[in-house]
Design an enzyme around this catalytic site. Structure first.
Site, PDB file in Angstrom:
ATOM      1  CE  LYS A  96     -17.218 -38.003   5.813  1.00 54.00           C
ATOM      2  NZ  LYS A  96     -16.336 -37.007   6.465  1.00 54.00           N
ATOM      3  CD  GLU A 139     -18.477 -30.894  10.062  1.00 55.77           C
ATOM      4  OE1 GLU A 139     -19.102 -30.504   9.051  1.00 55.77           O
ATOM      5  OE2 GLU A 139     -17.809 -31.933  10.107  1.00 55.77           O
TER       6      GLU A 139
END
Length: 306
Positions: A159, A25
């Site tokens: 996360k 990414e």
């Protein structure tokens, strides 16, 4: 391929000859790392993929064209510009039509990697269900895209600022398999262990590749696969520091009234500032580890597919 999608010659050659390719990414480079450092780290991430025998394919949108695989000049531009949009899948059509530059998220990178014929993708942390999603309905587009995109995503879990059990439950609902790499615990990005388990463990890159191939053989591969790769315990953020910072950060969000897509970048910025850069060091370490493992899995997958 569409005129709106260009594959770098090195990547195209590897795909045409059955070689190993790893998608990467670009949001972490354009939006997740400090200017200057991001360009150096871009080379380090790609270098980890190459070191393990695969070809890196960093994906971004430049001049209204999807580029699968970036040359040095493209990486320079991506890492230096202040006018790089953050593009999820829903944003791609507008960015292409309006000739915008943009960095791809986990969702859009997964979709574009599949479009280009790439089966393995390395990132930092997966998006997920946000805290308070029962009232805000805030769930990352990453999960929905994974449910319909057969790409193996190597990540350090989700996360830790997110709703981890909610994310794992939603992945189960979407029939997205979650594999722990040499662990039966689900990592929490900055932390090696989020406090929750994983249903399956693989011990080698070859085992991870075998899972992908088995799903293909049975035609049950409509969804992607999450390969959760925990950061080494000696490199994780101090758990006590993490918990204190997270508690303060969540209170900050309430005070500032921040919601939606602004939550994650604000919290990550707060972590970086409050931990005096320690969280950023962990972020870089885990991305490099994931890129390395993704290279190994891509090579194993290419060998098994021959």
């Amino acid at each position: 391929m569409s005129s709106l999608l260009q594959i770098h010659p090195e990547v195209a050659d590897a795909l045409a000859t059955g070689g190993a390719v790893v998608a990467l990414e670009s949001t972490i480079l354009a939006h997740g790392l400090p200017r200057g450092d991001n360009r150096v780290i871009a080379d380090r991430i790609e270098g980890e993929v190459r070191r393990n025998g695969a070809v890196p394919a960093t994906i971004a949108v430049l001049d209204g064209v999807v580029k699968v695989g970036l040359g040095p000049a493209d990486l320079d531009r991506l890492c230096a510009s202040d006018d790089i949009a953050k593009l999820s899948v829903r944003d791609l059509g507008a960015a292409l039509a309006l000739h915008r530059d943009g960095a791809t998220t986990v969702a859009s990178t997964s979709a574009l990697a599949h479009r280009a014929g790439i089966s393995v993708f390395a990132t930092g942390g997966l998006g997920g269900v946000h805290r308070g999603a029962a009232s805000s309905f805030d769930v990352s587009a990453d999960l929905g895209v994974l449910a319909r995109t057969p790409v193996l995503v190597v990540c350090a879990g989700v996360k830790s600022i997110l709703d981890v059990p909610g994310t794992l439950e939603y992945l189960e609902t979407l029939s997205v398999p979650v594999l722990g790499y040499r662990t039966d615990r689900f990592p929490g990005f900055y932390l090696s262990d989020s406090g929750y388990g994983v249903p399956w463990t693989v011990r080698t890159p070859a085992e991870a590749a075998a899972v992908v191939l088995a799903r293909r053989e049975l035609a049950t591969d409509q969804a992607g696969v999450v390969l959760a790769n925990p950061i080494a315990p000696d490199k994780q953020l101090d758990p006590d520091l993490h918990d204190r910072t997270l508690e303060s950060g969540l209170e900050l969000l309430r005070t500032e009234g921040i919601t939606g897509k602004d939550v994650t970048p604000r919290l990550l910025e707060f972590f970086h500032h409050t931990t005096h850069g320690a969280s950023l060091t962990v972020n870089v370490d885990l991305v490099l580890s994931n890129a390395s493992l993704a290279g190994e899995v891509a090579v194993a997958l290419a060998r098994a597919g021959r």
